[in-house]
Design an enzyme around this catalytic site. Structure first.
Site, PDB file in Angstrom:
ATOM      1  N   ASP A 119       0.874  -1.164   0.000  1.00 50.93           N
ATOM      2  CA  ASP A 119       0.000   0.000   0.000  1.00 50.93           C
ATOM      3  C   ASP A 119       0.916   1.219   0.000  1.00 50.93           C
ATOM      4  O   ASP A 119       2.131   1.076  -0.033  1.00 50.93           O
ATOM      5  CB  ASP A 119      -0.951  -0.003   1.205  1.00 50.93           C
ATOM      6  CG  ASP A 119      -0.201  -0.104   2.522  1.00 50.93           C
ATOM      7  OD1 ASP A 119       1.037   0.030   2.535  1.00 50.93           O
ATOM      8  OD2 ASP A 119      -0.858  -0.323   3.559  1.00 50.93           O
ATOM      9  N   SER A 335      -6.193 -12.358   3.020  1.00 44.17           N
ATOM     10  CA  SER A 335      -5.386 -11.518   2.130  1.00 44.17           C
ATOM     11  C   SER A 335      -5.232 -10.128   2.764  1.00 44.17           C
ATOM     12  O   SER A 335      -5.825  -9.837   3.806  1.00 44.17           O
ATOM     13  CB  SER A 335      -6.060 -11.426   0.767  1.00 44.17           C
ATOM     14  OG  SER A 335      -7.314 -10.808   0.905  1.00 44.17           O
ATOM     15  N   TYR A 336      -4.462  -9.282   2.105  1.00 45.05           N
ATOM     16  CA  TYR A 336      -4.135  -7.976   2.683  1.00 45.05           C
ATOM     17  C   TYR A 336      -5.396  -7.189   3.032  1.00 45.05           C
ATOM     18  O   TYR A 336      -6.257  -6.970   2.183  1.00 45.05           O
ATOM     19  CB  TYR A 336      -3.267  -7.187   1.695  1.00 45.05           C
ATOM     20  CG  TYR A 336      -2.630  -6.000   2.349  1.00 45.05           C
ATOM     21  CD1 TYR A 336      -1.784  -6.171   3.432  1.00 45.05           C
ATOM     22  CD2 TYR A 336      -2.894  -4.706   1.908  1.00 45.05           C
ATOM     23  CE1 TYR A 336      -1.207  -5.092   4.061  1.00 45.05           C
ATOM     24  CE2 TYR A 336      -2.318  -3.622   2.535  1.00 45.05           C
ATOM     25  CZ  TYR A 336      -1.476  -3.821   3.611  1.00 45.05           C
ATOM     26  OH  TYR A 336      -0.923  -2.749   4.242  1.00 45.05           O
ATOM     27  N   PRO A 337      -5.518  -6.771   4.311  1.00 45.48           N
ATOM     28  CA  PRO A 337      -6.808  -6.210   4.738  1.00 45.48           C
ATOM     29  C   PRO A 337      -6.995  -4.718   4.495  1.00 45.48           C
ATOM     30  O   PRO A 337      -7.976  -4.156   4.943  1.00 45.48           O
ATOM     31  CB  PRO A 337      -6.831  -6.516   6.233  1.00 45.48           C
ATOM     32  CG  PRO A 337      -5.396  -6.524   6.630  1.00 45.48           C
ATOM     33  CD  PRO A 337      -4.606  -6.971   5.431  1.00 45.48           C
TER      34      PRO A 337
END
Ligand SMILES: [Zn+2]
Ligand SMILES: [Zn+2]
Ligand SMILES: [Zn+2]
Ligand SMILES: [Zn+2]
Ligand SMILES: [Zn+2]
Length: 858
Positions: A119, A335-337
């Site tokens: 991110d 998975s990536y939150p």
């Protein structure tokens, strides 16, 4: 052999990724900072055999701050913080020694692969890491690429290997957008916060907050909560009237009908309608409409939706939910939150993902049914291009996740199964009736096929009694018809879930920052979290927002922030210039700041109504050293002492109880000492209110109590009561708590260590002499004749609390051996470890008594 350094965002991630890439064959060792580990293995990279070194940071390596003197609230005009004050990047957590650690590991490496979270924050950390290590890495041939970025969304074998095989480069623009946000928040936030905190805390005594903060995003967030509060306050309930009829047919149970006019606000009119309806004892069926309806399966899950459900259904605050989600991610369960995406990419293997969940008895049946009949295509959502939606990546059981972890995981999994299930179908039946000339209706739902609501039962169609079979022209008997008087009701306070929706709708905050801002307004005491996770503004929160509205509504409306966030996004996309955005935004806020300062009286007028002037608050406690009148103790945060005669305010130690200390006075300034206590089992020490804010010696900092005071002759100072070096921390000294008897104790003046000793002794004193072995001051103890634990009924003994054998069982020293190696035998050398030479270890004090006295009389 060449070496590849790889860096992940957290230690646990480094381990998981290393295990995958080394196929379980890595060797691990601790790094020099103790927090991060290094996992090494040999494998191939770009067609050559290389040594891999996988390690991590702990979140951000650096944080932005003003340089030294601009951090002094008393000496800097907050207006300077907009442009004049230079900023610098400091290590975010100096204790971790992250830069040094990275440099040691990177020295001599040929390539670096960045495995930071994918991110914008992660992209920013990429460059922090590069800044730290590039100078110590091997310089490859000029043309060779040496910096790589891995892009991944979950910690699974497939994802990690895909990332490794398709390495890219870090995105500088995204990193810059984070830099810009940090700088804006720092400059704008600090300027407003310092100005208003100083202004209002100096004037009002019962403002219950240590910090009256302003944040360009935090304040609009608070604004939403106060706006709702104002609606509730200004709400005037209105009376209205409703016609309600109850009818039945044969043996069927009674039906309650709704009036098609819904309601009227005039009693006479209501009366007229009921009279018209009452002319008939029969309700005639006018139409029967049956319609098949669909309740759509949910979109794939993104962060904001997860936080909403966590709050409204699981009772977890956004910050807490996010922490749990991150843990589930680092452990490979989801998975990536952090994602805005609600759309699965075409190549996402939904079937494989679903197969993982065939063995959990909770949803086993539904999953197996789906796998045999075929998955339904998920609905088309929005693709923010960052990550796939939040998806369970691995089967789990309640035992391995812990209570909250499991509850969130269970929800994420149920949601995922729902997205590949069928829609829910039901039949809606509406029957229209006429009673006299008035029209009524009733409707009900009958389930046709539950679809996804089997795994999300809370969205299911409630089981209702079936609607009676009837057709046009049928008649029902009117059992009862009456005119109900009701009142319109005010809206309720915003729930967290509603606040998240508002923030998302107005484009303030991102998936990453929404939980932080909500958490901040709770912690700063602007809102409290009530039953049902409703956010109720406090008096302070309300006055602040009203004050901003009165002076400059844009400070609290979401419009400006949302415009700024858009600009930040443009920087990330490479479509806006970092410097220009920064300059432009700071210019606007600088002008707003000056206007705010000039108009502060209008805000102050509101404050006056809600808060009491500082002179009128608090209870008389201790005497002022200047005028010898009583000063008042103001308990509201931050607790302070105020002398109304001298019009001076003195800070105190926070988060504990304050009382008068034996009416003793500080020998330097004649102020009465007060005693700070952190609770029954915690530590306590006296402090001088004047010295606490105005350090008397050059080597003392603001905010020191007598347990750190180096006064050479004062009987309350460290010099008189210090016993020896702390058993836990490096710089602390254990200081006798002189009023702790009969449960005597000493406490570290730096860390939280409290050592209990000599229970029931009626006197414990620090002696002049010190221990030959360890340099600690000797302690003289005086026991009662009947209860003495000393051998042979002795009542007095003087010795070293660390070394003396007689004292051995009377002192509760947990880790004492670490620093006082002689203690408790154990075959240690005599002479200690040579830490500090003078009496009382390396106490931080002027070199000798004369120097101290000289410092005092300067
Ligand atoms: Zn005074
Ligand atoms: Zn003093
Ligand atoms: Zn003192
Ligand atoms: Zn300590
Ligand atoms: Zn000793």
């Amino acid at each position: 052999m060449r070496t590849v350094l790889m860096v992940a965002e957290k230690p646990s991630l480094a381990l998981s990724i290393a295990k995958i890439l080394s196929k379980g064959n890595c060797t691990s060792r601790k790094g020099l900072n103790g927090a991060c580990s290094v996992h090494e293995y040999t494998s191939s990279f770009q067609g050559q055999t290389v040594r891999f070194k996988m390690t991590s940071v702990c979140g951000h390596v650096m944080s932005l701050d003003f340089i030294g003197k601009y951090n002094n609230w008393d000496k800097v005009d907050p207006a300077e913080l907009f442009s004049k004050a230079p900023t610098e990047k400091k290590e975010a957590n100096p204790k971790l020694n992250m830069v040094k650690f990275l440099q040691v590991e990177a020295r001599g490496c040929d390539y670096v692969v960045l495995w930071l979270d994918c991110d914008k924050e992660g992209e920013n950390i990429c460059f922090e890491v590069l800044d730290a290590i590039q100078s110590v890495m091997n310089k490859g041939s000029v043309r060779e690429q040496s910096i790589y970025r891995a892009k991944f969304s979950s910690i699974t074998e497939t994802d990690i290997w895909n990332a490794m095989n398709r390495l890219g480069v870090p995105n500088h623009n995204e990193a810059l957008s984070v830099d810009a946000r940090q700088e804006l928040d720092l400059r704008i936030g600090c300027a407003f916060t310092r100005f208003q905190t100083k202004y209002f805390q100096g004037k009002y005594g019962n403002l219950d907050s240590s910090l009256i903060s302003f944040g360009p995003c935090q304040t609009p967030t608070l604004g939403f909560c106060v706006e709702r509060h104002d609606k509730i306050q200004s709400f005037k309930p209105e009376t209205y009237w409703v016609l309600q009829a109850k009818v039945f047919k044969g043996k069927d149970s009674q039906l309650t009908l709704d009036w098609n006019r819904v309601r009227v606000f005039d009693r006479e009119v209501g009366q007229m309608f009921i009279n018209l309806a009452k002319t008939s004892r029969e309700a005639k069926v006018d139409t029967v409409i049956k319609k098949e309806k669909t309740k759509q399966r949910p979109h794939a899950l993104n962060t904001v939706e997860m936080l909403r459900v966590a709050s409204s259904a699981l009772g977890m605050g956004p910050q807490h939910a996010m922490q749990i989600a991150e843990r589930l991610y680092t452990q490979g369960y989801i998975s990536y939150p952090r994602t805005e995406t609600t759309h699965y990419p075409e190549n996402f293997d939904l079937k494989e993902t679903l197969k993982q969940h065939t063995n959990n008895p909770i949803w086993e049946e539904e999953v197996k049914a789906l796998l045999s009949t075929g998955l339904n295509r998920p609905r088309k959502g929005t693709d923010a291009g960052d990550h796939p939606p939040i998806t369970p990546m691995r089967a789990a059981s309640e035992g391995e996740l812990g209570s909250d972890g499991w509850r969130l995981y269970e929800y994420i999994t149920r949601h995922f199964i729902a997205t590949v299930s069928q829609d829910c179908k039901y039949l809606q039946t509406t029957i229209d009736f006429n009673i006299g000339t008035e029209a009524f209706s009733c409707s009900g739902k009958t389930l046709i096929s539950p679809g996804y609501t089997v795994v999300m039962p809370w969205q299911g169609i409630p089981l209702e009694e079936a609607m009676p079979a009837c057709e046009r022209g049928d008649t029902f008997t009117v059992d009862e018809i009456k005119l109900l008087e009701k009142q319109t009701s005010p809206p309720d306070y915003l729930t967290e879930a509603e606040l998240i929706t508002l923030m998302e709708k107005h484009g303030i905050g991102t998936d990453a920052s929404i939980p932080v801002h909500i958490n901040n307004i709770c912690q700063r005491n602007y809102v409290t979290v009530e039953n049902g996770r409703k956010l109720k503004p406090t008096n302070l929160g309300i006055v602040l927002v009203h004050g901003y509205y009165k002076t400059d509504a844009e400070l609290v409306l979401p419009t400006i922030r949302s415009a700024v966030e858009k600009q930040l996004n443009l920087i990330a996309l490479g479509k806006a210039n970092y410097q220009q955005v920064l300059q432009h935004t700071l210019d606007i806020f600088k002008r707003k700041f000056h206007y705010f300062v000039d108009s502060i009286t209008s805000m102050d007028e509101l404050m006056e109504v809600s808060f009491s002037p500082i002179a009128a608050t608090g209870k008389p406690l201790s005497r002022c050293g200047k005028c010898h009148r009583f000063m008042k103790y103001i308990q509201a945060k931050p607790s302070r002492l105020h002398c109304s005669h001298c019009d001076e305010t003195y800070s105190l130690s926070q988060n504990g109880a304050i009382k008068l200390y034996k009416e003793l006075r500080c020998p330097l300034d004649d102020f009465e000492l007060v005693l700070w206590t952190s609770g029954a089992r915690g530590k306590s020490y006296p402090l001088c209110p004047y010295c606490f804010s105005n350090p008397p010696f050059r080597d003392m900092k603001k905010g020191m109590g007598c347990n750190e005071c180096t006064h050479p002759s004062c009987q309350h100072s460290l010099n008189s009561l210090g016993i020896g070096q702390c058993v836990e921390c490096d710089s602390g000294v254990l200081v006798l708590d002189p009023i702790s008897g009969p449960k005597w104790r000493m406490a570290c003046n730096k860390c939280n260590v409290v050592v209990h000793f000599f229970e029931h002794a009626h006197r414990v004193q620090v002696a002049q002499e010190s221990c030959d072995a360890c340099d600690a001051s000797l302690v003289a103890v005086d026991f009662n004749k009947t209860r003495t634990p000393l051998p042979a009924g002795e009542t007095q003994h003087t010795g070293c609390v660390f070394c003396d054998l007689v004292f051995q069982d009377l002192v509760e020293l947990k880790h004492a051996t670490m620093r006082h190696s002689i203690h408790r035998g154990g075959g240690a050398r005599r002479g200690g470890r040579g830490r500090g030479r003078g009496r009382r270890g390396n106490l931080k004090k002027p070199k000798d008594k004369m120097a101290a006295l000289a410092a005092y009389f300067v």
